[in-house]
Design a protein around this motif. Structure first.
Motif, PDB file in Angstrom:
ATOM      1  N   CYS A 145       0.830  -1.216   0.000  1.00  0.00           N
ATOM      2  CA  CYS A 145       0.000   0.000   0.000  1.00  0.00           C
ATOM      3  C   CYS A 145       0.863   1.263   0.000  1.00  0.00           C
ATOM      4  O   CYS A 145       0.528   2.252  -0.659  1.00  0.00           O
ATOM      5  N   ARG A 146       1.979   1.223   0.721  1.00  0.00           N
ATOM      6  CA  ARG A 146       2.905   2.375   0.697  1.00  0.00           C
ATOM      7  C   ARG A 146       3.437   2.591  -0.706  1.00  0.00           C
ATOM      8  O   ARG A 146       3.566   3.720  -1.170  1.00  0.00           O
ATOM      9  N   GLN A 147       3.772   1.489  -1.371  1.00  0.00           N
ATOM     10  CA  GLN A 147       4.296   1.593  -2.739  1.00  0.00           C
ATOM     11  C   GLN A 147       3.241   2.197  -3.667  1.00  0.00           C
ATOM     12  O   GLN A 147       3.537   3.055  -4.481  1.00  0.00           O
ATOM     13  N   LEU A 148       2.007   1.738  -3.502  1.00  0.00           N
ATOM     14  CA  LEU A 148       0.932   2.275  -4.338  1.00  0.00           C
ATOM     15  C   LEU A 148       0.783   3.777  -4.109  1.00  0.00           C
ATOM     16  O   LEU A 148       0.648   4.558  -5.053  1.00  0.00           O
ATOM     17  N   SER A 149       0.855   4.172  -2.854  1.00  0.00           N
ATOM     18  CA  SER A 149       0.662   5.591  -2.573  1.00  0.00           C
ATOM     19  C   SER A 149       1.857   6.403  -3.093  1.00  0.00           C
ATOM     20  O   SER A 149       1.694   7.528  -3.575  1.00  0.00           O
ATOM     21  N   ARG A 150       3.064   5.813  -3.082  1.00  0.00           N
ATOM     22  CA  ARG A 150       4.242   6.473  -3.677  1.00  0.00           C
ATOM     23  C   ARG A 150       4.036   6.667  -5.186  1.00  0.00           C
ATOM     24  O   ARG A 150       4.293   7.730  -5.726  1.00  0.00           O
ATOM     25  N   TRP A 151       3.572   5.616  -5.863  1.00  0.00           N
ATOM     26  CA  TRP A 151       3.336   5.741  -7.309  1.00  0.00           C
ATOM     27  C   TRP A 151       2.313   6.830  -7.597  1.00  0.00           C
ATOM     28  O   TRP A 151       2.465   7.618  -8.521  1.00  0.00           O
ATOM     29  N   MET A 152       1.260   6.860  -6.775  1.00  0.00           N
ATOM     30  CA  MET A 152       0.212   7.846  -7.039  1.00  0.00           C
ATOM     31  C   MET A 152       0.740   9.258  -6.803  1.00  0.00           C
ATOM     32  O   MET A 152       0.386  10.186  -7.531  1.00  0.00           O
TER      33      MET A 152
END
Ligand code: C2E
Ligand code: MG
Ligand code: MG
Ligand code: MG
Length: 281
Positions: free
Chosen positions: A98-105
């Protein structure tokens, strides 16, 4: 003599049991240490939309870095489950993904679905739903971008708590995907009542596609059945272009496999997505 054999038999049995027990203790300690020392890593495999031919999402897959070697999940997930460490490992995986997803976003990529595997043991754990909600709140990711993958086998052999946990996750807005579909003997009646939105056709079914007529028919039938139940379909284990072409013609929604990309480091996913910031550099 019989007695002597018996004694030998027993001592042999004892020796192998304690060898096994000490192996469990060793691996358990190593997993705990690895969680502390941040030795686990996540790789991501793209899932392509067969209509737009773009990346629609990624699946997070865990690895254990041991020096130069990346140990695959088949070598430690089972131990983590047996040793009661899967909740801790599963939480680490979910938070990392989820952290990675939020970084991408934050880098400006278009909204992307993040699929995370859940062990059946996690579904039986009373803190699961609260943990998932807590992680989503922490990273400020919309729940409908998260897809939790649960193997069909785990759902079939399920106790009532599992159905209750799935309903609660669904009610939180999180997506549920049935992983390795076709290997778990679930009935149509059962599928109709699951709060899932997606099924993932197990890669064993793709092996005979497109060469074998029966394999083509089975895959097409699974796609048709899923759509009749208003479920989306992901094909796993797509290794060749001819398989991708067949799946697109069969109306399958998404595809994942080596043809599209192996599981990879997050930086390589960002490049695949062509995030604006990436492109501007
Ligand atoms: P899965 O969820 O069904 O994941 C798909 C597996 O197929 C992955 O293996 C992936 O690397 C592999 N794969 C992808 N494309 C292809 C292809 O075209 N051909 C072939 N032959 N294989 C392909 P991986 O990463 O070794 O994971 C194996 C299993 O371990 C996963 O199966 C999942 O059940 C479990 N797993 C992985 N990560 C986690 C995790 O974070 N938590 C839990 N509980 N289980 C996990
Ligand atoms: Mg999976
Ligand atoms: Mg699978
Ligand atoms: Mg699998």
């Amino acid at each position: 003599r019989a007695k002597q054999n018996g004694r030998n038999g027993i001592s042999f049995y004892r020796a192998s049991l304690s060898a096994q027990a000490s192996r469990f203790v060793t691996i358990g300690a190593a997993i705990r240490r690895a969680l502390q020392a941040d030795e686990f890593e996540l790789v991501y495999q793209p899932q392509y939309c067969l209509r737009t031919r773009r990346v629609a999402g990624v699946e997070a897959l865990v690895r254990w870095r041991q020096g130069g070697r990346l140990v695959p999940p088949s070598e430690f997930i089972g131990y983590a489950e047996e040793l009661g460490l899967i909740d801790a490992l599963g939480e680490w995986v979910l938070r990392g993904a989820c952290r990675q997803l939020s970084r991408w976003m934050a880098e400006g990529v278009p909204p992307l679905r993040m699929a995370v595997n859940l062990s059946p043991r996690q579904l039986g754990s009373p803190g699961l739903v609260a943990m998932v909600r807590q992680v989503l709140a922490e990273v400020d990711v919309a729940p409908d971008l998260l897809e939790l993958e649960i193997t069909e086998g785990a759902l079939v052999s399920s106790e009532p708590e599992i159905a209750i946990a799935l309903e609660a996750l669904r009610a939180s807005g999180v997506g549920i995907a049935i992983d390795d579909f076709g290997t778990g003997y679930s009935s149509l009646a059962y599928l109709r009542h699951l709060p899932a939105g997606l099924i993932k056709i197990d890669k064993s079914f793709l092996a005979g596609v497109p060469d074998e007529k029966s394999a083509r028919e089975v895959v097409a039938a699974i796609v048709a059945m899923a759509h009749a139940l208003h479920l989306g379909v992901v094909a796993e284990g797509v290794e060749h272009e001819a398989q991708a072409d067949f799946l697109a013609r069969a109306g399958c929604d998404f595809a994942q496999g080596w043809f599209y990309g192996r599981p990879m480091a997050p930086e390589r996913i960002a490049a695949l997505l062509g995030s604006p910031r990436q492109a501007a550099r």
